[in-house]
Design a protein around this motif. Structure first.
Motif, short mmCIF file in Angstrom:
data_model
loop_
_atom_site.label_atom_id
_atom_site.label_comp_id
_atom_site.label_asym_id
_atom_site.label_seq_id
_atom_site.Cartn_x
_atom_site.Cartn_y
_atom_site.Cartn_z
N SER A 32 0.84 -1.20 0.00
CA SER A 32 0.00 0.00 0.00
C SER A 32 0.87 1.24 0.00
O SER A 32 1.93 1.27 0.61
N TYR A 55 -4.54 5.21 7.39
CA TYR A 55 -4.46 3.88 6.77
C TYR A 55 -5.10 2.83 7.68
O TYR A 55 -5.91 2.02 7.23
N CYS A 59 -8.52 0.64 6.93
CA CYS A 59 -8.54 -0.83 7.00
C CYS A 59 -9.65 -1.31 7.94
O CYS A 59 -10.37 -2.26 7.62
#
Length: 112
Positions: A32, A55, A59
């Protein structure tokens, strides 16, 4: 002087663009793309932390497992002759090829 920063187990690199007058970087060791920037060290670190937190939040919202950096597996490319010799060494010493590589890398890192 270190060119890396760490937060919540993620390692980021630090670069500088003279043209733009900003520090920037991205998280290393994962697929990523997590990037960050700042006009000074304090802003760079703050943006790095925010990028990692964003991030992890993304998720969680998607119900996906965040990638873990440096999970202990990687592919290497070596000459066939070195591969053969390492495999013979491992067999003769009744150890795995992984153990041979790990021992060699550990010895290298101590010397570095």
């Amino acid at each position: 002087m270190s060119n890396t920063i760490e937060y919540k187990g993620y390692i980021g690199n630090i670069e500088f663009s003279e043209k733009d007058g900003v520090f920037y970087g991205k998280v290393q060791g994962i697929r990523s793309l997590i990037s960050y920037e700042g006009e000074n060290a304090k802003d760079l670190i703050k943006d790095f932390h925010l990028a990692v937190d964003d991030y992890l939040q993304l998720c969680a919202e998607r119900g996906t497992e965040p990638e873990k950096a440096y999970k202990g597996t990687f592919n290497i490319r070596i000459s066939p002759e070195l591969h053969k010799n390492a495999a013979i060494y491992a067999a003769e010493h009744k150890i795995s090829l992984n153990s041979v590589v790990e021992t060699a890398l550990s010895g290298f890192m101590v010397k570095a």
